[in-house]
Design a protein around this motif. Structure first.
Motif, mmCIF file in Angstrom:
data_model
loop_
_atom_site.group_PDB
_atom_site.id
_atom_site.type_symbol
_atom_site.label_atom_id
_atom_site.label_comp_id
_atom_site.label_asym_id
_atom_site.label_seq_id
_atom_site.Cartn_x
_atom_site.Cartn_y
_atom_site.Cartn_z
ATOM 1 N N SER B 130 -28.962 -1.508 64.184
ATOM 2 C CA SER B 130 -27.861 -2.009 65.238
ATOM 3 C C SER B 130 -27.538 -3.456 65.076
ATOM 4 C CB SER B 130 -28.574 -1.786 66.783
ATOM 5 O OG SER B 130 -29.884 -2.496 66.770
ATOM 6 N N SER B 131 -28.361 -4.373 64.678
ATOM 7 C CA SER B 131 -28.128 -5.536 64.375
ATOM 8 C C SER B 131 -28.776 -6.245 63.154
ATOM 9 C CB SER B 131 -28.585 -6.536 65.422
ATOM 10 O OG SER B 131 -29.903 -6.397 65.805
ATOM 11 N N SER B 135 -28.092 -12.384 58.785
ATOM 12 C CA SER B 135 -26.561 -11.950 58.419
ATOM 13 C C SER B 135 -25.838 -12.718 57.265
ATOM 14 C CB SER B 135 -25.662 -12.133 59.575
ATOM 15 O OG SER B 135 -25.680 -13.533 60.050
#
Lengths: 183, 270
Positions: B130-131, B135
């Motif tokens: 989901s996340s 990143s």
């Protein structure tokens, strides 16, 4: 790093890369062995061996790099070190009761803990495949395994048994003749 | 027929029989040894593709206990990439289409869950995808993924894999290279800005070199990858090799010391 440099030599033909990979390989052989003559995964800053721990992923990686070194230099020393490393992993890091290989073992072959890493399974598989299914000669310095002696033991044993049986049959036949035709 | 003649004939016959069966005995021994090796490979493969698989959300866990129960649950690009490479190694031996499809499925899991806005890949994701836990684009993870993509292309002939590998290699060349001081940043954000928190690892140029070296096997005429290979190895030789200390894994090498903010535990070696 050793693998990267020998790969670099393969693609570019740059002798500097080959020589440096040899330099790294010799450095590993000189400093990354403990009193059991096994390759260890880590040394400290002053190049002393730390805990004699064998990391299965690192050993598999080193074995794979040593195989490359052997292919490009023809030096059997690298091949033998590579075989030793991957054989250690094959024998001691393997978990016979459950799937997969352990992450860490000490020099005696006892697992440090029960940890297993997925990515190390890949390192081991890749190296095992290369060693066992590639056309590379077996190690030259280690003792022959029982598996190698097995055919000789079976054949030798069978010859002795057959000869003893034949002698026994002949002796029995002679004994029967002597009973049937007493002088 | 005398007993000595009979003994002679029997001996000759027994030796002939032994000569005939010895190759079989040797083959059985070889087969037994091969069986041991295959057991090890099968064990590693099934560990990767049963215990490591997340049957709920897809993908693979990395760290496990003895019984295969995951001890950490985040999904990592490096782990997924290595699983593709290991699975394709196993496919090389077995030629089992299911093994190949497992590698391809793993690629699509990465593609649909880890790709970010910059068309690179998040190196670490939450268990349920989901996340992104991290990143930023990471050199180490990208390098392994490039090697996995090249192998996928070699086994399937699907050019998408190769094009993705070329794109990622170009991204490393343009954005991961440390323009000011040489070498590579450990990670850059989605806009290509480097994260200076981490010290550069000595293994970074080595991994980039291996990734760049995997591409000419597909397209030997494209020499741009060889330039990257040359650059990475020359940098590694200049900056991460120091006798008598050897290869430095994590270095505060002088050229980059002024720009680093992290708190290294000191020098390490691999």
């Amino acid at each position: 790093m050793m693998k990267a440099f020998i790969t670099g030599y393969f693609y570019t033909g740059d002798i500097l890369f080959r020589d440096h990979s040899i330099e790294i390989a010799d450095f590993i052989i000189r400093h990354y062995t403990d009193s059991n003559s096994g390759l260890v995964s880590e040394v400290t800053q002053d190049l002393s061996v730390r805990d004699s721990i064998r990391n299965s992923g690192a050993l598999a990686n080193i074995a794979s790099a040593f195989l490359d070194m052997y292919i490009f230099t023809g030096n059997y020393t690298y091949l033998n070190y590579g075989w030793d490393a991957i054989n250690f992993v094959k024998q001691y890091h393997f978990d016979p009761d459950h799937l997969g290989f352990f992450k860490l073992c000490i020099a005696s072959g006892t697992p440090v803990n029960t940890e297993k890493w997925s990515e190390f399974q890949y390192e081991i598989m890749m190296t095992l495949t290369r060693y066992e299914f590639g056309d590379y000669p077996p190690p030259t310095t280690t003792e022959p395994s029982l598996g190698f002696l097995l055919p000789l033991i079976i054949i030798g044993g069978t010859i002795i048994v057959v000869q003893v049986l034949i002698l026994a049959i002949l002796l029995i036949q002679r004994g029967q003749k002597s009973v049937k035709h007493p002088r | 027929m005398g007993s000595n003649t009979r003994l002679g004939i029997c001996s000759v016959v027994s030796v002939l029989i032994l000569l005939m069966i010895s190759p079989t005995v040797y083959n059985i021994d070889t087969m037994l040894q091969a069986q041991v090796i295959t057991d090890r490979l099968v064990s590693a493969y099934w560990f990767m593709n049963t215990s490591c698989v997340d049957f709920t959300y897809g993908g693979h866990f990395n760290e496990h206990d003895r019984f295969g129960t995951p001890t950490t649950r985040a999904k990592r690009l490096k782990t997924e990439s290595k699983i593709i490479i290991g699975t394709l190694d196993f496919y090389n031996i077995t030629r089992d289409p299911e093994v190949l499809s497992h590698a391809i499925d793993t690629f699509y899991t990465i593609e649909s869950n880890m790709r970010n806005l910059n068309h690179t890949y998040n190196p670490r994701m939450a268990e349920d995808w989901s996340s992104a836990i991290i990143s930023n684009s990471r050199t180490i993870d990208n390098s392994f993924f490039i090697r996995a993509l090249v192998l996928l292309y070699e086994h399937t002939g699907n050019r998408t894999y190769y094009q993705t590998a070329v794109w990622l290699m170009s991204f490393i060349s343009y954005f991961h290279r440390n323009a000011a001081y040489g070498g590579y940043h450990i990670e850059v954000d989605e806009f290509g800005n480097p994260n200076f928190y981490y010290y550069p690892y000595g293994m970074l140029p080595g991994l980039v070199a291996l990734a760049a070296g995997s591409l000419p096997s597909v397209e030997p005429r494209n020499t741009s990858f060889l330039d990257e290979l040359n650059y990475a190895l020359n940098f590694a030789y200049d900056e991460y090799w120091e006798l008598p200390r050897g290869v430095i894994v994590m270095a505060t090498h002088p050229k980059q010391q002024s720009i680093k903010v992290g708190n290294p535990s000191g020098f390490n070696r691999l």
